[in-house]
Design a protein around this motif. Structure first.
Motif, short mmCIF file in Angstrom:
data_model
loop_
_atom_site.label_atom_id
_atom_site.label_comp_id
_atom_site.label_asym_id
_atom_site.label_seq_id
_atom_site.Cartn_x
_atom_site.Cartn_y
_atom_site.Cartn_z
N GLN A 76 57.59 93.28 10.44
CA GLN A 76 56.57 92.66 10.77
C GLN A 76 55.67 94.41 10.09
O GLN A 76 55.48 94.94 11.07
N VAL A 77 54.51 93.54 9.18
CA VAL A 77 54.12 95.04 9.09
C VAL A 77 52.72 94.55 9.09
O VAL A 77 52.40 93.56 8.53
N LEU A 78 52.00 95.48 8.53
CA LEU A 78 50.12 95.84 8.47
C LEU A 78 50.13 96.32 7.57
O LEU A 78 50.56 97.39 7.52
N GLY A 79 49.07 95.74 6.93
CA GLY A 79 48.49 96.88 5.45
C GLY A 79 47.49 97.01 5.78
O GLY A 79 46.69 95.95 6.40
N ILE A 80 46.49 97.92 5.73
CA ILE A 80 45.92 98.69 5.78
C ILE A 80 44.80 99.14 4.70
O ILE A 80 45.77 99.76 3.68
N ASP A 81 43.30 99.55 4.16
CA ASP A 81 43.33 99.90 3.17
C ASP A 81 41.52 99.64 3.43
O ASP A 81 41.42 99.08 3.89
N LEU A 82 41.22 100.29 2.32
CA LEU A 82 38.74 100.32 2.50
C LEU A 82 39.08 99.17 1.25
O LEU A 82 37.36 99.61 1.35
N ALA A 83 39.61 99.61 0.63
CA ALA A 83 38.96 98.44 -0.36
C ALA A 83 38.96 97.21 -0.70
O ALA A 83 39.67 96.09 -0.37
N THR A 84 37.70 96.10 -0.08
CA THR A 84 37.93 94.58 0.09
C THR A 84 38.38 93.95 -0.37
O THR A 84 39.10 93.29 0.38
N LYS A 85 38.05 93.64 -1.83
CA LYS A 85 38.97 93.26 -3.05
C LYS A 85 39.88 92.81 -2.86
O LYS A 85 40.58 92.22 -3.12
#
Length: 237
Positions: A76-85
């Motif tokens: 069960q994966v959550l991916g996070i980033d600050l690059a919206t596109k």
């Protein structure tokens, strides 16, 4: 989410990857190396921390190459980033491919650590530390996010003359494996420096592997040579 001085991110780095976001899932694009190495790093991660049924966080997930593959292994994966596109591309790919059990959020790892301390069985942070102003802050946040006994995996690039020759001159200017300007040499991280970050975050360093590229066969492989690209497995005390 807007990027401010309080967020551990470089606006220029976010813009660089956002500009290329539409090409994340093009296997012949600038992201081809990530697609090629993904089976290697996925296998190395799962050999130490089986993914099926586990709650996993992918920090700096970009377009979701690793996050998607971990979800397909049963996590069960959550991916996070600050690059919206890039996040939009990751979400669209998951929708089109029908990938189960994967979500994406635009949030910093430090903010998520305050929100969900000890919330994950494993955390991955691959090819991200060399792109942020304060890598030590990322390591601490990753440690805060994982449960006691849980695993945290990092990958980054050694800082030495060989890595400058291979990762910048070779990869970006000679072989054209990556867009020019992808990396900044002074942001590369020596294993001793990463080990210090981990030690101060109460992460026990359990294993390291190198990753090399053969320009003749155009193949990547795991190796004991950690002088350029390397991955580290750590476990929370």
């Amino acid at each position: 989410m807007t990027t401010s001085s309080s967020v551990n991110a470089d606006p220029a780095e976010l813009a660089k990857f956002s500009d290329l976001a539409h090409r994340w899932w093009d296997m012949d694009s600038e992201f081809r190396p990530l697609h090629r190495i993904n089976p290697l790093r996925l296998g190395w991660i799962e050999a130490q921390a089986p993914l099926a049924g586990r709650k996993v966080l992918d920090v700096g997930c970009g377009g979701g190459i690793l996050a998607d593959s971990m979800a397909r292994r049963g996590a069960q994966v959550l991916g996070i980033d600050l690059a919206t596109k890039a996040l939009r591309v990751a979400q669209l790919h998951a929708l089109e491919a029908g990938t189960p059990n994967v979500e994406y959020r635009e949030v910093s790892v430090e903010a998520l650590a305050l929100e969900q301390p000890g919330g994950f069985d494993a955390v991955t942070c691959m090819e991200m530390l060399e792109h942020v102003p304060d890598p030590g802050s990322v390591v601490r946040a990753c440690a805060d996010l994982v449960k006691p006994g849980g695993w945290v995996f990092f990958s980054t690039i050694h800082r030495n003359p060989k890595s400058f020759l291979y990762a910048i001159v070779g990869a970006e200017y000679v072989l054209n494996l990556l867009p020019r300007g992808t990396h900044e040499y002074l942001k590369f991280i020596r294993p001793a420096e990463l080990a210090s970050f981990c030690r101060h975050a109460a992460l026990d360093w359990t294993g390291t592997t190198g990753l090399t590229y053969n320009p003749l066969t155009r193949r990547y492989r795991l190796t004991t040579d950690t002088s350029v690209n390397y991955m580290v497995a750590t476990r929370k005390a």
